[in-house]
Motif scaffolding. Structure first.
Motif, PDB file in Angstrom:
ATOM      1  N   PRO A  11       5.291  -5.093  -8.828  1.00  0.00           N
ATOM      2  CA  PRO A  11       6.341  -5.607  -8.163  1.00  0.00           C
ATOM      3  C   PRO A  11       7.820  -4.693  -8.503  1.00  0.00           C
ATOM      4  CG  PRO A  11       5.633  -6.992 -10.032  1.00  0.00           C
ATOM      5  CD  PRO A  11       4.665  -6.099  -9.610  1.00  0.00           C
ATOM      6  N   ASP A  12       7.746  -4.162  -9.557  1.00  0.00           N
ATOM      7  CA  ASP A  12       9.061  -3.468  -9.791  1.00  0.00           C
ATOM      8  C   ASP A  12       8.767  -1.983  -9.722  1.00  0.00           C
ATOM      9  OD1 ASP A  12       7.180  -2.876 -12.159  1.00  0.00           O
ATOM     10  OD2 ASP A  12       8.594  -3.352 -13.468  1.00  0.00           O
ATOM     11  N   GLY A  13       7.666  -1.449  -9.190  1.00  0.00           N
ATOM     12  CA  GLY A  13       7.318  -0.035  -8.807  1.00  0.00           C
ATOM     13  C   GLY A  13       7.246   0.958  -9.903  1.00  0.00           C
ATOM     14  N   GLY A  29      -6.884 -18.756  -1.876  1.00  0.00           N
ATOM     15  CA  GLY A  29      -5.651 -19.639  -2.213  1.00  0.00           C
ATOM     16  C   GLY A  29      -4.919 -18.782  -3.136  1.00  0.00           C
ATOM     17  N   VAL A  30      -5.443 -17.274  -3.128  1.00  0.00           N
ATOM     18  CA  VAL A  30      -4.604 -16.138  -3.757  1.00  0.00           C
ATOM     19  C   VAL A  30      -4.104 -15.148  -2.709  1.00  0.00           C
ATOM     20  CG1 VAL A  30      -4.506 -14.622  -5.620  1.00  0.00           C
ATOM     21  CG2 VAL A  30      -5.774 -16.617  -5.935  1.00  0.00           C
ATOM     22  N   VAL A  31      -2.648 -15.158  -2.690  1.00  0.00           N
ATOM     23  CA  VAL A  31      -2.222 -14.177  -1.677  1.00  0.00           C
ATOM     24  C   VAL A  31      -1.723 -13.004  -2.314  1.00  0.00           C
ATOM     25  CG1 VAL A  31      -0.558 -13.792   0.197  1.00  0.00           C
ATOM     26  CG2 VAL A  31      -1.727 -15.983   0.034  1.00  0.00           C
ATOM     27  N   TYR A  32      -2.338 -11.801  -2.176  1.00  0.00           N
ATOM     28  CA  TYR A  32      -1.644 -10.711  -2.743  1.00  0.00           C
ATOM     29  C   TYR A  32      -0.598  -9.820  -1.949  1.00  0.00           C
ATOM     30  CZ  TYR A  32      -5.606 -10.996  -5.850  1.00  0.00           C
ATOM     31  OH  TYR A  32      -6.476 -11.428  -6.805  1.00  0.00           O
ATOM     32  N   GLN A  33       0.492  -9.716  -2.269  1.00  0.00           N
ATOM     33  CA  GLN A  33       1.557  -9.056  -1.613  1.00  0.00           C
ATOM     34  C   GLN A  33       1.747  -7.461  -2.016  1.00  0.00           C
ATOM     35  OE1 GLN A  33       4.302 -11.892  -2.794  1.00  0.00           O
ATOM     36  NE2 GLN A  33       4.555 -12.615  -0.794  1.00  0.00           N
ATOM     37  N   GLN A  34       2.319  -6.746  -1.100  1.00  0.00           N
ATOM     38  CA  GLN A  34       2.180  -5.138  -1.410  1.00  0.00           C
ATOM     39  C   GLN A  34       3.302  -4.676  -0.615  1.00  0.00           C
ATOM     40  OE1 GLN A  34       0.966  -2.851  -3.299  1.00  0.00           O
ATOM     41  NE2 GLN A  34       0.685  -1.051  -1.957  1.00  0.00           N
ATOM     42  N   GLN A  35       4.396  -3.990  -1.172  1.00  0.00           N
ATOM     43  CA  GLN A  35       5.053  -3.074  -0.600  1.00  0.00           C
ATOM     44  C   GLN A  35       4.236  -1.828  -0.051  1.00  0.00           C
ATOM     45  OE1 GLN A  35       8.935  -1.791  -2.356  1.00  0.00           O
ATOM     46  NE2 GLN A  35       8.956  -0.159  -0.967  1.00  0.00           N
ATOM     47  N   TYR A  36       4.600  -1.626   1.114  1.00  0.00           N
ATOM     48  CA  TYR A  36       3.850  -0.311   1.590  1.00  0.00           C
ATOM     49  C   TYR A  36       4.645   0.469   2.742  1.00  0.00           C
ATOM     50  CZ  TYR A  36       3.074  -3.267   5.915  1.00  0.00           C
ATOM     51  OH  TYR A  36       2.817  -3.832   7.206  1.00  0.00           O
ATOM     52  N   GLY A  37       4.044   1.484   3.284  1.00  0.00           N
ATOM     53  CA  GLY A  37       4.664   2.217   4.433  1.00  0.00           C
ATOM     54  C   GLY A  37       5.773   3.238   3.990  1.00  0.00           C
ATOM     55  N   GLY A  38       5.726   3.630   2.829  1.00  0.00           N
ATOM     56  CA  GLY A  38       6.507   4.880   2.248  1.00  0.00           C
ATOM     57  C   GLY A  38       7.868   4.261   2.230  1.00  0.00           C
ATOM     58  N   VAL A 135      -8.136  -5.135   3.163  1.00  0.00           N
ATOM     59  CA  VAL A 135      -7.012  -4.221   3.090  1.00  0.00           C
ATOM     60  C   VAL A 135      -7.090  -3.252   2.009  1.00  0.00           C
ATOM     61  CG1 VAL A 135      -4.555  -3.677   3.002  1.00  0.00           C
ATOM     62  CG2 VAL A 135      -5.567  -5.710   4.605  1.00  0.00           C
ATOM     63  N   LEU A 136      -7.095  -1.712   2.058  1.00  0.00           N
ATOM     64  CA  LEU A 136      -7.158  -0.850   1.089  1.00  0.00           C
ATOM     65  C   LEU A 136      -5.691  -0.618   0.648  1.00  0.00           C
ATOM     66  CD1 LEU A 136      -8.905   1.067  -0.298  1.00  0.00           C
ATOM     67  CD2 LEU A 136      -8.702   2.661   1.387  1.00  0.00           C
ATOM     68  N   MET A 137      -5.286  -0.820  -0.629  1.00  0.00           N
ATOM     69  CA  MET A 137      -4.060  -0.565  -1.081  1.00  0.00           C
ATOM     70  C   MET A 137      -3.933   0.443  -2.265  1.00  0.00           C
ATOM     71  SD  MET A 137      -3.001  -4.512  -0.993  1.00  0.00           S
ATOM     72  CE  MET A 137      -3.052  -5.642  -0.006  1.00  0.00           C
ATOM     73  N   TRP A 138      -2.990   1.029  -2.463  1.00  0.00           N
ATOM     74  CA  TRP A 138      -2.612   1.958  -3.610  1.00  0.00           C
ATOM     75  C   TRP A 138      -0.943   1.767  -3.821  1.00  0.00           C
ATOM     76  CZ3 TRP A 138      -4.130   3.656   1.164  1.00  0.00           C
ATOM     77  CH2 TRP A 138      -3.501   4.581   1.810  1.00  0.00           C
ATOM     78  N   HIS A 139      -0.566   2.430  -4.922  1.00  0.00           N
ATOM     79  CA  HIS A 139       0.920   2.592  -5.203  1.00  0.00           C
ATOM     80  C   HIS A 139       1.742   3.247  -4.013  1.00  0.00           C
ATOM     81  CE1 HIS A 139       4.178   3.022  -7.564  1.00  0.00           C
ATOM     82  NE2 HIS A 139       4.504   4.308  -7.231  1.00  0.00           N
ATOM     83  N   ASN A 140       2.665   2.563  -3.402  1.00  0.00           N
ATOM     84  CA  ASN A 140       3.333   3.204  -2.476  1.00  0.00           C
ATOM     85  C   ASN A 140       4.473   4.133  -3.011  1.00  0.00           C
ATOM     86  OD1 ASN A 140       4.425   2.883   0.524  1.00  0.00           O
ATOM     87  ND2 ASN A 140       6.110   2.000  -0.272  1.00  0.00           N
TER      88      ASN A 140
END
Length: 142
Positions: A11-13, A29-38, A135-140
């Motif tokens: 959340p704080d990068g 019931g668990v929703v993962y949120q992610q900042q993405y897209g550079g 969804v494959l996710m990593w650090h933006n």
């Protein structure tokens, strides 16, 4: 209806940035949120369960593709030329997703979910796992 819980990844990068996860879509019931897209700073969310993946070379290759080729500015609704799509497909296909039946463990390659290719962006790639869509996710990078 089960109340939903929201988990924002990094959340704080300030994470070290060495993580790679698949969030397999499921009614948990668990929703993962992610900042993405550079630097486009898009925000996505997916309900399911999180699976840590260990693929250092592939993570480096994904970062190289999105941060250098696309300059970290995002690719939402990008029209993927064959060579770029092949490269992304190859990187994703090199990532192993381990499945266990409780007795034995077996690695399976991830697959790029080409039916959702227009959603593919830095730190947000639709994939197919042995357990279903994810969804494959990593650090933006921004």
């Amino acid at each position: 209806m089960t109340p939903r819980s929201f988990v924002f990844l990094d959340p704080d990068g300030t994470s070290a940035g060495g993580w790679l996860y698949a969030v397999v879509e499921a009614a948990t019931g668990v929703v993962y949120q992610q900042q993405y897209g550079g630097t486009a700073c898009r925000h996505g969310q997916v309900e399911g369960f999180l699976v840590p993946l260990f693929a250092r070379a592939e993570l480096d290759a994904l970062r190289e593709l999105f941060e250098k080729r696309f300059r970290g500015s995002g690719t939402w609704n990008h029209t993927w030329p064959d060579a770029e799509r092949d490269r992304l497909r190859g990187i994703v296909g090199s990532i192993r997703y381990w499945v266990s039946d409780g007795t034995t463990d077996e690695p399976h390659p991830l697959r790029l979910d080409e039916s959702r290719i227009r959603e593919a962006d830095e730190a947000w790639i639709p994939v197919i796992t042995p357990m279903g869509p994810a969804v494959l996710m990593w650090h933006n990078s921004d």
